[in-house]
Write a protein that holds these residues in place. Sequence first.
Motif, mmCIF file in Angstrom:
data_model
loop_
_atom_site.group_PDB
_atom_site.id
_atom_site.type_symbol
_atom_site.label_atom_id
_atom_site.label_comp_id
_atom_site.label_asym_id
_atom_site.label_seq_id
_atom_site.Cartn_x
_atom_site.Cartn_y
_atom_site.Cartn_z
ATOM 1 N N LEU A 4 0.812 -1.212 0.000
ATOM 2 C CA LEU A 4 0.000 0.000 0.000
ATOM 3 C C LEU A 4 0.847 1.264 0.000
ATOM 4 N N THR A 5 2.096 1.157 0.445
ATOM 5 C CA THR A 5 2.954 2.346 0.451
ATOM 6 C C THR A 5 3.278 2.815 -0.970
ATOM 7 N N LEU A 6 3.107 1.932 -1.940
ATOM 8 C CA LEU A 6 3.380 2.295 -3.335
ATOM 9 C C LEU A 6 2.171 2.906 -4.024
ATOM 10 N N ALA A 7 1.016 2.842 -3.387
ATOM 11 C CA ALA A 7 -0.223 3.261 -4.051
ATOM 12 C C ALA A 7 -0.147 4.677 -4.630
ATOM 13 N N PRO A 8 0.365 5.681 -3.900
ATOM 14 C CA PRO A 8 0.409 7.027 -4.490
ATOM 15 C C PRO A 8 1.306 7.109 -5.723
ATOM 16 N N PHE A 9 2.418 6.400 -5.690
ATOM 17 C CA PHE A 9 3.343 6.426 -6.819
ATOM 18 C C PHE A 9 2.745 5.698 -8.026
ATOM 19 N N LEU A 10 2.129 4.564 -7.773
ATOM 20 C CA LEU A 10 1.474 3.827 -8.855
ATOM 21 C C LEU A 10 0.313 4.627 -9.438
ATOM 22 N N ALA A 11 -0.356 5.424 -8.595
ATOM 23 C CA ALA A 11 -1.458 6.258 -9.084
ATOM 24 C C ALA A 11 -0.939 7.333 -10.039
ATOM 25 N N HIS A 12 0.199 7.934 -9.720
ATOM 26 C CA HIS A 12 0.796 8.923 -10.617
ATOM 27 C C HIS A 12 1.150 8.284 -11.968
ATOM 28 N N ILE A 13 1.709 7.081 -11.902
ATOM 29 C CA ILE A 13 2.084 6.387 -13.137
ATOM 30 C C ILE A 13 0.833 6.040 -13.941
ATOM 31 N N ALA A 14 -0.188 5.507 -13.258
ATOM 32 C CA ALA A 14 -1.423 5.141 -13.953
ATOM 33 C C ALA A 14 -2.097 6.357 -14.571
ATOM 34 N N HIS A 15 -1.965 7.507 -13.923
ATOM 35 C CA HIS A 15 -2.556 8.748 -14.454
ATOM 36 C C HIS A 15 -1.983 9.076 -15.828
#
Length: 279
Positions: A4-15
């Motif tokens: 879950l600590t990666l969620a914000p970073f993965l969200a930026h990439i998915a964006h």
Amino acid sequence: MPDLTLAPFLAHIAHCHNTSLPGDRVPFHCEGALIGWIAPRFAASLQALPDSPLHRGEEGFEISAGSQLERLGRIMAEAGLYRSHNELFDVFTPDGTVLGQIDRGALPPLGLAARGVHLNGLVTKADGVHVWMGHRSLTKRLDPGKLDHLVAGGVCAGLTPREALAKEAEEEASIPLSVIQAAREASILHYTMERPEGLRRDALHCYDLDLPADFQPEPSDGEVSFFELVPLEEAFIRVRDSQQVKFNVNLVLIDLFIRKDLFSATQAATLRAALNEAP
């Protein structure tokens, strides 16, 4: 179980990887080569352009010669399909052959690929690595006020990425050629992103540059309001916990964080796979 600590970073990439090709887009060919993808929301307007070299055929949209691309861009701007940047970009075939040039603003409506350069300006102090960040001018048409790199910009027609880096460095931050020549090629990041202006199919050529502690960039072309030297860990927090950073700058910073070992090996592998997701 996902980290879950990666969620914000993965969200930026998915964006930035928010669409896949072709979807409902119509292919755009030039001289027999597939060069772009046109969304239905632009198709009718493009078909209605007066005196246009662009035609709709059985295989999608086509233009017979790359030399007609610049004229197509002018007609599109005159019709209000985009606001001209007065800056030409090269148009490529999938194998990298340059077919012609077109105004930068016409790239997204036509789904044409583009190249950009991003520079991580790094300063090492006793308390660790710092990175220079620019605050984008509030008058910028794209993401005004967002955090950006020390140097970032598009690769204009006729320039290599390194030549574009030198040009942008002088224009944006008053960095002379003698300094920017030491920049190291770090990575190339790709993304395919649907935005209000159209389809962004960008390749970001990323560079690192070590700078002395007394270095002070100076805004010179009005695109950046001011520069700020930020500890790398603070930049990490801003990317993780906020939407302050320009959308594609997040990708380049995540790539930098991976290379600076701010993630575990397992986390880095997950993020690297997401960054390298096929467009």
